[in-house]
Design a protein around this motif. Structure first.
Motif, PDB file in Angstrom:
ATOM      1  N   PRO A   1       0.795  -1.235   0.000  1.00  0.00           N
ATOM      2  CA  PRO A   1       0.000   0.000   0.000  1.00  0.00           C
ATOM      3  C   PRO A   1       0.821   1.275   0.000  1.00  0.00           C
ATOM      4  CG  PRO A   1      -0.929  -1.595   1.540  1.00  0.00           C
ATOM      5  CD  PRO A   1       0.374  -2.160   1.081  1.00  0.00           C
ATOM      6  N   PHE A   2       1.994   1.273   0.653  1.00  0.00           N
ATOM      7  CA  PHE A   2       2.761   2.512   0.702  1.00  0.00           C
ATOM      8  C   PHE A   2       3.276   2.930  -0.669  1.00  0.00           C
ATOM      9  CE2 PHE A   2       6.083  -0.712   1.574  1.00  0.00           C
ATOM     10  CZ  PHE A   2       7.069  -0.333   0.685  1.00  0.00           C
ATOM     11  N   VAL A   3       3.373   1.983  -1.600  1.00  0.00           N
ATOM     12  CA  VAL A   3       3.774   2.336  -2.966  1.00  0.00           C
ATOM     13  C   VAL A   3       2.668   3.143  -3.640  1.00  0.00           C
ATOM     14  CG1 VAL A   3       4.418   1.434  -5.232  1.00  0.00           C
ATOM     15  CG2 VAL A   3       5.277   0.330  -3.162  1.00  0.00           C
ATOM     16  N   ALA A   4       1.423   2.734  -3.442  1.00  0.00           N
ATOM     17  CA  ALA A   4       0.303   3.492  -3.999  1.00  0.00           C
ATOM     18  C   ALA A   4       0.276   4.906  -3.428  1.00  0.00           C
ATOM     19  CB  ALA A   4      -1.016   2.773  -3.701  1.00  0.00           C
ATOM     20  N   LEU A   5       0.571   5.029  -2.137  1.00  0.00           N
ATOM     21  CA  LEU A   5       0.617   6.356  -1.514  1.00  0.00           C
ATOM     22  C   LEU A   5       1.701   7.214  -2.156  1.00  0.00           C
ATOM     23  CD1 LEU A   5      -0.393   8.234   0.742  1.00  0.00           C
ATOM     24  CD2 LEU A   5       1.341   7.194   2.240  1.00  0.00           C
ATOM     25  N   ALA A   6       2.870   6.621  -2.401  1.00  0.00           N
ATOM     26  CA  ALA A   6       3.974   7.369  -3.013  1.00  0.00           C
ATOM     27  C   ALA A   6       3.661   7.769  -4.448  1.00  0.00           C
ATOM     28  CB  ALA A   6       5.256   6.535  -2.968  1.00  0.00           C
ATOM     29  N   MET A   7       2.848   6.961  -5.135  1.00  0.00           N
ATOM     30  CA  MET A   7       2.521   7.231  -6.529  1.00  0.00           C
ATOM     31  C   MET A   7       1.325   8.166  -6.707  1.00  0.00           C
ATOM     32  SD  MET A   7       4.697   5.768  -8.461  1.00  0.00           S
ATOM     33  CE  MET A   7       6.027   4.574  -8.294  1.00  0.00           C
ATOM     34  N   THR A   8       0.696   8.553  -5.608  1.00  0.00           N
ATOM     35  CA  THR A   8      -0.487   9.412  -5.695  1.00  0.00           C
ATOM     36  C   THR A   8      -0.225  10.711  -6.462  1.00  0.00           C
ATOM     37  OG1 THR A   8      -1.382   8.491  -3.642  1.00  0.00           O
ATOM     38  CG2 THR A   8      -2.255  10.604  -4.359  1.00  0.00           C
ATOM     39  N   PRO A   9       0.900  11.411  -6.230  1.00  0.00           N
ATOM     40  CA  PRO A   9       1.142  12.635  -7.012  1.00  0.00           C
ATOM     41  C   PRO A   9       1.223  12.381  -8.514  1.00  0.00           C
ATOM     42  CG  PRO A   9       2.569  12.575  -5.088  1.00  0.00           C
ATOM     43  CD  PRO A   9       1.928  11.231  -5.182  1.00  0.00           C
ATOM     44  N   LEU A  10       1.787  11.242  -8.915  1.00  0.00           N
ATOM     45  CA  LEU A  10       1.867  10.927 -10.343  1.00  0.00           C
ATOM     46  C   LEU A  10       0.480  10.639 -10.911  1.00  0.00           C
ATOM     47  CD1 LEU A  10       5.045   8.652 -10.589  1.00  0.00           C
ATOM     48  CD2 LEU A  10       4.838  11.093 -11.052  1.00  0.00           C
ATOM     49  N   ALA A  11      -0.364  10.007 -10.103  1.00  0.00           N
ATOM     50  CA  ALA A  11      -1.714   9.686 -10.565  1.00  0.00           C
ATOM     51  C   ALA A  11      -2.545  10.936 -10.808  1.00  0.00           C
ATOM     52  CB  ALA A  11      -2.412   8.791  -9.548  1.00  0.00           C
ATOM     53  N   ALA A  12      -2.157  12.040 -10.172  1.00  0.00           N
ATOM     54  CA  ALA A  12      -2.900  13.291 -10.351  1.00  0.00           C
ATOM     55  C   ALA A  12      -2.518  14.014 -11.639  1.00  0.00           C
ATOM     56  CB  ALA A  12      -2.668  14.216  -9.154  1.00  0.00           C
ATOM     57  N   LEU A  13      -1.436  13.574 -12.275  1.00  0.00           N
ATOM     58  CA  LEU A  13      -0.966  14.209 -13.505  1.00  0.00           C
ATOM     59  C   LEU A  13      -1.587  13.546 -14.729  1.00  0.00           C
ATOM     60  CD1 LEU A  13       2.865  14.472 -12.704  1.00  0.00           C
ATOM     61  CD2 LEU A  13       1.184  16.319 -12.584  1.00  0.00           C
ATOM     62  N   PRO A  14      -1.611  14.241 -15.879  1.00  0.00           N
ATOM     63  CA  PRO A  14      -1.984  13.571 -17.126  1.00  0.00           C
ATOM     64  C   PRO A  14      -1.030  12.412 -17.398  1.00  0.00           C
ATOM     65  CG  PRO A  14      -1.946  15.955 -17.401  1.00  0.00           C
ATOM     66  CD  PRO A  14      -1.349  15.682 -16.059  1.00  0.00           C
ATOM     67  N   TYR A  15      -1.527  11.423 -18.137  1.00  0.00           N
ATOM     68  CA  TYR A  15      -0.738  10.197 -18.324  1.00  0.00           C
ATOM     69  C   TYR A  15       0.645  10.488 -18.894  1.00  0.00           C
ATOM     70  CZ  TYR A  15       0.628   5.539 -19.812  1.00  0.00           C
ATOM     71  OH  TYR A  15       1.315   4.362 -19.986  1.00  0.00           O
ATOM     72  N   THR A  16       0.725  11.322 -19.927  1.00  0.00           N
ATOM     73  CA  THR A  16       2.014  11.596 -20.557  1.00  0.00           C
ATOM     74  C   THR A  16       2.980  12.271 -19.586  1.00  0.00           C
ATOM     75  OG1 THR A  16       0.960  11.829 -22.725  1.00  0.00           O
ATOM     76  CG2 THR A  16       3.172  12.759 -22.468  1.00  0.00           C
ATOM     77  N   ALA A  17       2.492  13.257 -18.854  1.00  0.00           N
ATOM     78  CA  ALA A  17       3.346  13.943 -17.881  1.00  0.00           C
ATOM     79  C   ALA A  17       3.790  12.986 -16.783  1.00  0.00           C
ATOM     80  CB  ALA A  17       2.604  15.131 -17.287  1.00  0.00           C
ATOM     81  N   SER A  18       2.877  12.130 -16.344  1.00  0.00           N
ATOM     82  CA  SER A  18       3.216  11.153 -15.307  1.00  0.00           C
ATOM     83  C   SER A  18       4.299  10.200 -15.799  1.00  0.00           C
ATOM     84  CB  SER A  18       1.963  10.378 -14.911  1.00  0.00           C
ATOM     85  OG  SER A  18       2.259   9.405 -13.938  1.00  0.00           O
ATOM     86  N   TRP A  19       4.168   9.739 -17.035  1.00  0.00           N
ATOM     87  CA  TRP A  19       5.168   8.824 -17.597  1.00  0.00           C
ATOM     88  C   TRP A  19       6.526   9.504 -17.697  1.00  0.00           C
ATOM     89  CZ3 TRP A  19       8.173   8.988 -22.046  1.00  0.00           C
ATOM     90  CH2 TRP A  19       8.857   7.814 -22.354  1.00  0.00           C
ATOM     91  N   ILE A  20       6.558  10.766 -18.103  1.00  0.00           N
ATOM     92  CA  ILE A  20       7.821  11.498 -18.211  1.00  0.00           C
ATOM     93  C   ILE A  20       8.489  11.623 -16.844  1.00  0.00           C
ATOM     94  CG2 ILE A  20       8.835  13.764 -18.712  1.00  0.00           C
ATOM     95  CD1 ILE A  20       6.789  14.040 -20.972  1.00  0.00           C
ATOM     96  N   VAL A  21       7.709  12.003 -15.830  1.00  0.00           N
ATOM     97  CA  VAL A  21       8.270  12.151 -14.480  1.00  0.00           C
ATOM     98  C   VAL A  21       8.789  10.808 -13.976  1.00  0.00           C
ATOM     99  CG1 VAL A  21       7.732  12.694 -12.078  1.00  0.00           C
ATOM    100  CG2 VAL A  21       6.844  14.138 -13.909  1.00  0.00           C
ATOM    101  N   PHE A  22       8.011   9.744 -14.175  1.00  0.00           N
ATOM    102  CA  PHE A  22       8.438   8.419 -13.720  1.00  0.00           C
ATOM    103  C   PHE A  22       9.704   7.974 -14.455  1.00  0.00           C
ATOM    104  CE2 PHE A  22       8.404   3.798 -13.573  1.00  0.00           C
ATOM    105  CZ  PHE A  22       8.143   3.559 -12.236  1.00  0.00           C
ATOM    106  N   THR A  23       9.791   8.282 -15.745  1.00  0.00           N
ATOM    107  CA  THR A  23      10.984   7.925 -16.511  1.00  0.00           C
ATOM    108  C   THR A  23      12.201   8.684 -16.011  1.00  0.00           C
ATOM    109  OG1 THR A  23       9.638   7.450 -18.466  1.00  0.00           O
ATOM    110  CG2 THR A  23      11.985   7.837 -18.830  1.00  0.00           C
ATOM    111  N   LEU A  24      12.038   9.954 -15.679  1.00  0.00           N
ATOM    112  CA  LEU A  24      13.144  10.734 -15.127  1.00  0.00           C
ATOM    113  C   LEU A  24      13.594  10.177 -13.774  1.00  0.00           C
ATOM    114  CD1 LEU A  24      12.009  14.375 -16.023  1.00  0.00           C
ATOM    115  CD2 LEU A  24      13.843  13.047 -17.091  1.00  0.00           C
ATOM    116  N   LEU A  25      12.636   9.791 -12.945  1.00  0.00           N
ATOM    117  CA  LEU A  25      12.980   9.191 -11.655  1.00  0.00           C
ATOM    118  C   LEU A  25      13.700   7.854 -11.848  1.00  0.00           C
ATOM    119  CD1 LEU A  25       9.703   9.919  -9.643  1.00  0.00           C
ATOM    120  CD2 LEU A  25      11.929  11.041  -9.370  1.00  0.00           C
ATOM    121  N   SER A  26      13.248   7.075 -12.827  1.00  0.00           N
ATOM    122  CA  SER A  26      13.900   5.790 -13.114  1.00  0.00           C
ATOM    123  C   SER A  26      15.325   6.010 -13.606  1.00  0.00           C
ATOM    124  CB  SER A  26      13.095   5.008 -14.159  1.00  0.00           C
ATOM    125  OG  SER A  26      11.811   4.697 -13.681  1.00  0.00           O
TER     126      SER A  26
END
Length: 217
Positions: free
Chosen positions: A37-62
């Protein structure tokens, strides 16, 4: 699931959302949210973004996680130092597994960063910090549990850092989904562990990357 943490481990809700996102998948395909569950909590800010923006942010973090792993490895392996230092980074960036991980939105680079970071800190005798980093391996226990157990056996003093951070993650999970949600997560893990998994990777898992690279084989 639109911020509905109570539906985090609901099979019906997950199936409905999966086929909304990927309508071409066969009806029987199942891709459950198997993270704590804590992973879902950490991903909440990304879920609030549009899909493309969320993917870009996640890719940068990766990518940042890959750089952390590379720096940790470079400090431990003599052959990755000197003139080979930057070449090794290019090799890592061009590695097909890295490409599929980045393009497919996988979490493997975070696992790599945790393992490499823990090793580097333990070798420097920063045991509490190493244990704190190792506790983050709980985000993917099906892959990282044996590594964490081996590290704890090799460096028992890691427990001084692992314990407090581990308790914090448990508290965050309880605050996110409650006791019943945590029990649902444990039941899902037991259910998935009992299944027989096909090791063949479908093309859609790599978002078409495998098909795109096939002419180069």
């Amino acid at each position: 699931l639109d911020g509905r943490f109570d539906l985090l481990y609901s099979h019906e809700a997950q199936q409905r959302r999966l086929h909304e996102l990927f309508p071409t998948l066969p009806a029987g395909d199942w891709l459950p949210f198997r993270y704590p569950p804590f992973v879902a909590l950490a991903m909440t800010p990304l879920a609030a973004l549009p899909y493309t923006a969320s993917w870009i942010v996640f890719t940068l973090l990766s990518t940042a996680a890959l750089l952390v792993a590379w720096r940790a490895l470079a400090g431990q392996l003599p052959w990755m130092q000197g003139e080979w230092r930057h070449l090794s980074l290019l090799v890592l960036l061009g590695w097909p597994v890295t490409c599929e991980t980045l393009l497919g939105g996988q979490s493997a680079l975070f696992s790599l960063a945790i393992l490499c970071g823990t090793t580097a800190l333990a070798e420097r005798r920063c045991y509490k910090s190493a244990g704190a980093v190792l506790a983050l391996a709980a985000f993917k226990p099906n892959v990282m549990a044996l590594f964490a157990f081996a590290y704890a056996l090799r460096y028992p003093r890691l427990l001084w850092g692992l314990g407090p951070v581990g308790l914090t993650l448990i508290g965050a999970s309880l605050a996110t989904v409650g006791q019943s949600g945590c029990e649902d997560y444990l039941r899902l893990g037991a259910q998935l562990a009992a299944l027989t998994w096909d090791v063949e990777t479908d093309a859609h898992k790599g978002h078409g990357l495998a098909t795109w690279l096939s002419p180069l084989a």
